[in-house]
Design a protein around this motif. Structure first.
Motif, short mmCIF file in Angstrom:
data_model
loop_
_atom_site.label_atom_id
_atom_site.label_comp_id
_atom_site.label_asym_id
_atom_site.label_seq_id
_atom_site.Cartn_x
_atom_site.Cartn_y
_atom_site.Cartn_z
N ILE A 31 50.93 41.96 117.53
CA ILE A 31 51.67 42.04 116.26
C ILE A 31 50.77 41.70 115.08
CG2 ILE A 31 53.56 41.09 114.89
CD1 ILE A 31 55.09 40.65 117.47
N ILE A 32 50.81 42.55 114.07
CA ILE A 32 50.05 42.32 112.84
C ILE A 32 51.00 41.82 111.76
CG2 ILE A 32 48.53 43.33 111.13
CD1 ILE A 32 48.01 45.59 113.13
N ASN A 33 51.90 42.68 111.37
CA ASN A 33 52.85 42.35 110.32
C ASN A 33 54.27 42.29 110.88
OD1 ASN A 33 50.70 42.57 108.57
ND2 ASN A 33 51.23 44.63 107.90
N THR A 52 52.28 39.09 106.67
CA THR A 52 51.18 39.37 107.59
C THR A 52 50.96 38.16 108.50
OG1 THR A 52 49.47 38.43 106.16
CG2 THR A 52 50.11 40.73 105.76
N SER A 53 50.10 38.34 109.48
CA SER A 53 49.78 37.24 110.39
C SER A 53 49.10 36.10 109.65
CB SER A 53 48.90 37.72 111.54
OG SER A 53 47.72 38.33 111.02
N ARG A 99 52.43 46.73 115.15
CA ARG A 99 51.48 46.29 116.16
C ARG A 99 50.22 47.13 116.18
NH1 ARG A 99 52.81 47.01 121.27
NH2 ARG A 99 54.38 48.62 120.95
N ASN A 100 49.11 46.50 116.46
CA ASN A 100 47.85 47.18 116.69
C ASN A 100 47.75 47.44 118.20
OD1 ASN A 100 45.21 48.00 117.06
ND2 ASN A 100 44.35 46.48 115.68
N GLY A 104 42.58 52.43 117.07
CA GLY A 104 42.95 52.84 115.72
C GLY A 104 44.42 53.21 115.58
N ALA A 105 45.20 52.98 116.61
CA ALA A 105 46.62 53.35 116.59
C ALA A 105 47.51 52.13 116.37
CB ALA A 105 47.00 54.03 117.90
#
Length: 120
Positions: A31-33, A52-53, A99-100, A104-105
């Protein structure tokens, strides 16, 4: 995958407060944001607030100064403190996680939503 479970919605009088919670489980390290969106009857889903994280926040103009988003990374939980609620805040509130997933997706997950009704 990530599962998001919201809680804390309900009926409140104008001027009142509510605190929403969203607990994430599963692949939470990706999870990023995280954020909150809302959808009122007959309207499109709209952004309420994101975080954001690292703790950087963004708010819709309509909630600035009234709502506060926060995040407990250790508990994988995001909160939305809503004060000075107005009838126009009535909507289903959805938790969102971006999520990252590598290469790059990115992927987005949604919770099931929690109803917030502001009425006297």
């Amino acid at each position: 995958q990530v599962q998001l479970v919201e809680s804390g919605g309900g009926l409140v009088q104008p001027g009142g407060s509510l605190r929403l919670s969203c607990a994430a489980s599963g692949s939470t390290s990706s999870i990023i944001n995280m954020g909150w969106y809302r959808q009122a009857p007959g309207k499109q889903r709209e952004l309420v607030a994101t975080i954001t994280s690292g703790g950087s926040t963004n708010y819709a103009d309509s909630v600035k100064g009234r709502f506060t988003i926060s995040r407990d990374n250790a508990k994988n939980t995001v909160y939305l403190q809503m004060n000075s609620l107005k009838p126009e805040d009535t909507a289903v509130y959805y938790c969102n996680a971006r999520r990252n997933i590598g290469g790059g997706a990115f992927a987005t997950n949604w919770g099931q939503g929690t109803q917030v009704t502001v009425s006297s």
